[in-house]
Motif scaffolding. Structure first.
Motif, short mmCIF file in Angstrom:
data_model
loop_
_atom_site.label_atom_id
_atom_site.label_comp_id
_atom_site.label_asym_id
_atom_site.label_seq_id
_atom_site.Cartn_x
_atom_site.Cartn_y
_atom_site.Cartn_z
N ILE A 120 0.64 -1.14 -0.13
CA ILE A 120 0.33 0.19 0.22
C ILE A 120 0.95 1.53 -0.22
O ILE A 120 0.59 2.47 -0.88
CB ILE A 120 -0.93 0.06 0.98
N ARG A 121 2.19 1.34 0.67
CA ARG A 121 3.18 2.33 0.96
C ARG A 121 3.57 2.83 -0.46
O ARG A 121 3.80 3.83 -0.75
CB ARG A 121 3.85 1.93 2.24
N LYS A 122 3.58 1.69 -1.04
CA LYS A 122 4.53 1.92 -2.31
C LYS A 122 3.49 2.31 -3.61
O LYS A 122 4.11 3.15 -4.33
CB LYS A 122 5.44 -0.01 -3.14
N TRP A 123 2.17 1.96 -3.31
CA TRP A 123 0.89 2.77 -4.20
C TRP A 123 0.66 3.78 -4.25
O TRP A 123 0.49 4.32 -4.84
CB TRP A 123 -0.48 1.54 -4.55
N ILE A 124 0.63 4.69 -2.87
CA ILE A 124 0.39 5.46 -2.73
C ILE A 124 1.44 6.18 -2.71
O ILE A 124 1.19 7.87 -2.13
CB ILE A 124 -0.49 5.82 -0.99
N GLY A 125 2.54 6.13 -2.23
CA GLY A 125 3.93 7.20 -2.24
C GLY A 125 3.85 7.79 -0.97
O GLY A 125 3.31 7.34 0.09
N ASP A 126 4.74 8.39 -0.83
CA ASP A 126 5.07 9.24 0.52
C ASP A 126 4.14 10.83 1.08
O ASP A 126 4.63 10.89 2.20
CB ASP A 126 7.02 10.24 0.93
N GLU A 127 3.03 10.75 0.28
CA GLU A 127 2.64 12.30 0.90
C GLU A 127 1.63 11.18 1.55
O GLU A 127 1.25 12.40 2.36
CB GLU A 127 2.24 12.81 -0.35
N THR A 128 0.92 10.55 1.55
CA THR A 128 -0.37 10.38 2.04
C THR A 128 -0.26 9.54 3.33
O THR A 128 0.70 9.00 3.30
CB THR A 128 -0.58 9.05 1.28
N ARG A 129 -0.97 10.48 4.43
CA ARG A 129 -1.00 9.41 5.42
C ARG A 129 -1.42 8.78 5.60
O ARG A 129 -2.92 8.26 5.25
CB ARG A 129 -1.43 11.24 6.37
N LEU A 130 -1.21 7.25 5.96
CA LEU A 130 -1.41 6.17 6.52
C LEU A 130 -1.88 5.55 8.15
O LEU A 130 -1.26 5.89 9.15
CB LEU A 130 -0.13 5.29 6.29
N ILE A 131 -3.28 5.38 8.01
CA ILE A 131 -3.60 5.40 9.39
C ILE A 131 -4.28 4.37 10.12
O ILE A 131 -4.96 3.23 8.54
CB ILE A 131 -4.36 6.10 10.08
N LEU A 132 -3.15 3.43 10.58
CA LEU A 132 -3.48 1.61 10.75
C LEU A 132 -4.60 1.62 12.10
O LEU A 132 -4.32 2.06 13.46
CB LEU A 132 -2.77 0.65 10.97
N LEU A 133 -5.61 0.57 12.17
CA LEU A 133 -6.51 0.51 12.90
C LEU A 133 -6.66 -1.09 13.59
O LEU A 133 -6.64 -1.59 12.86
CB LEU A 133 -8.04 0.78 12.13
N VAL A 134 -6.48 -1.20 14.56
CA VAL A 134 -6.38 -2.51 15.04
C VAL A 134 -7.41 -2.98 16.63
O VAL A 134 -7.31 -2.11 16.87
CB VAL A 134 -5.01 -2.21 15.80
N PRO A 135 -8.03 -3.11 16.42
CA PRO A 135 -8.64 -3.83 17.39
C PRO A 135 -8.74 -4.75 18.39
O PRO A 135 -9.12 -5.98 17.73
CB PRO A 135 -10.64 -3.70 16.14
N GLU A 136 -7.55 -4.57 19.18
CA GLU A 136 -7.37 -6.07 19.64
C GLU A 136 -7.73 -5.59 20.75
O GLU A 136 -6.93 -6.00 22.31
CB GLU A 136 -5.37 -5.15 19.67
N ASN A 137 -8.88 -6.26 21.40
CA ASN A 137 -9.49 -5.33 22.40
C ASN A 137 -10.40 -6.52 22.36
O ASN A 137 -11.25 -6.22 23.54
CB ASN A 137 -10.91 -4.31 21.94
N MET A 138 -10.20 -7.90 21.95
CA MET A 138 -11.41 -8.81 22.22
C MET A 138 -10.25 -9.84 23.32
O MET A 138 -9.57 -10.42 22.61
CB MET A 138 -12.32 -9.62 21.00
N LYS A 139 -10.78 -10.44 24.45
CA LYS A 139 -10.01 -10.31 25.01
C LYS A 139 -10.01 -12.23 24.87
O LYS A 139 -8.80 -13.66 24.73
CB LYS A 139 -10.36 -10.43 26.34
N ASP A 140 -11.17 -12.36 23.54
CA ASP A 140 -11.21 -14.35 23.64
C ASP A 140 -10.75 -14.28 22.16
O ASP A 140 -11.05 -15.72 21.87
CB ASP A 140 -12.79 -15.06 24.33
#
Length: 263
Positions: A120-140
């Motif tokens: 994704i970073r290679k395709w969009i270049g350096d100008e676009t800001r990339l945000i990762l959403l990590v839903p690591e809130n499920m204990k089970d």
């Protein structure tokens, strides 16, 4: 009325902030993209949001043939080719939000996380800001161990852990080590869930798979807003009126207005 006209004119003549949201049912079922759009516009932001949200599709499936001939779950439109690839390669974006799958399976971190984000970073270049959403809130939802790609050894290393906090710490260490080099902001939600529960908001999911309910989705969209605009959002009235009880409405508003949850 005069102030409203000024705001309207500024929004009309200002180039919109273009945002692409990529994810699965975690965002789709709770309409996080719609909540974010409503919140942004209520706070006088000119925003243009495009979503590529398909239930059961990993990031890797978004980037290969996994979405060909897929039906949009909202519109029913059939995509003969992969829409996510088209969005990434043929459009210019200010921000791209990528939701990482909520379940981390052994030996899949490299293929499911590291390589797709690198592409994704290679395709969009350096100008676009990339945000990762990590839903690591499920204990089970996590297995008894998690595996990460070791760049020095060029192989997968697996880590054992004994409790939920160890799982979270290990996952964050893997993601921070491997993904920060692609210049991403990473949003984690386990601490947000803890704050919500401490505020008296305990019902956060609509099912055992950990899909967010309206309360949690509202906070997720608010957090995305803050990450992009660096300011706390005011919640639209149409969102507030859907919150069922006055106490939860009060707690939720106080929670979002609390500075320390965004740091």
């Amino acid at each position: 009325m005069f102030l409203y006209n000024i705001i309207f004119c500024c929004l009309f003549f200002t180039e919109p902030t273009k945002i692409l949201i990529i994810g699965d049912s975690y965002l789709y079922t709770s309409n996080v993209d719609s909540l974010f759009s409503k919140t942004a516009r209520f706070n006088h932001k000119n925003v243009e949001i495009t979503s590529s949200l398909f239930p059961g599709r990993s990031i890797q499936m978004h980037l290969d043939s996994g979405l060909r001939n897929s039906k949009d779950p909202r519109t029913g439109k059939i995509y003969p080719m992969n829409p996510t690839i088209d969005y990434l390669k043929n459009n210019k974006w200010d921000y791209i939000i990528v939701q990482i799958p909520p379940v981390v399976k052994p030996n899949q971190v490299k293929d499911e996380f590291i390589v797709p984000i690198q592409r994704i970073r290679k395709w969009i270049g350096d100008e676009t800001r990339l945000i990762l959403l990590v839903p690591e809130n499920m204990k089970d939802s996590y297995p008894e161990y998690v595996c990460g790609y070791n760049n020095q050894k060029s192989e997968i290393d697996c880590f054992q852990y004994n409790n939920f906090q160890e799982k979270i710490d290990t996952l964050r260490n893997i993601l921070n080590t491997n993904l920060k080099k692609f210049d991403c902001s990473i949003i984690y939600f386990s601490s947000i869930v803890n704050y919500l529960q401490e505020s008296g908001i305990h019902k956060l999911y609509i099912d055992s798979y950990g899909h967010p309910n309206f309360n949690l989705a509202t906070v997720i969209s608010s957090y995305c807003y803050y990450t992009i605009y660096d300011e706390k959002p005011a919640l639209p009235h149409e969102i507030l009126k859907k919150i069922k009880t006055k106490q939860i409405k009060k707690n939720l508003s106080q929670f979002i207005s609390n500075e320390h949850i965004f740091n």
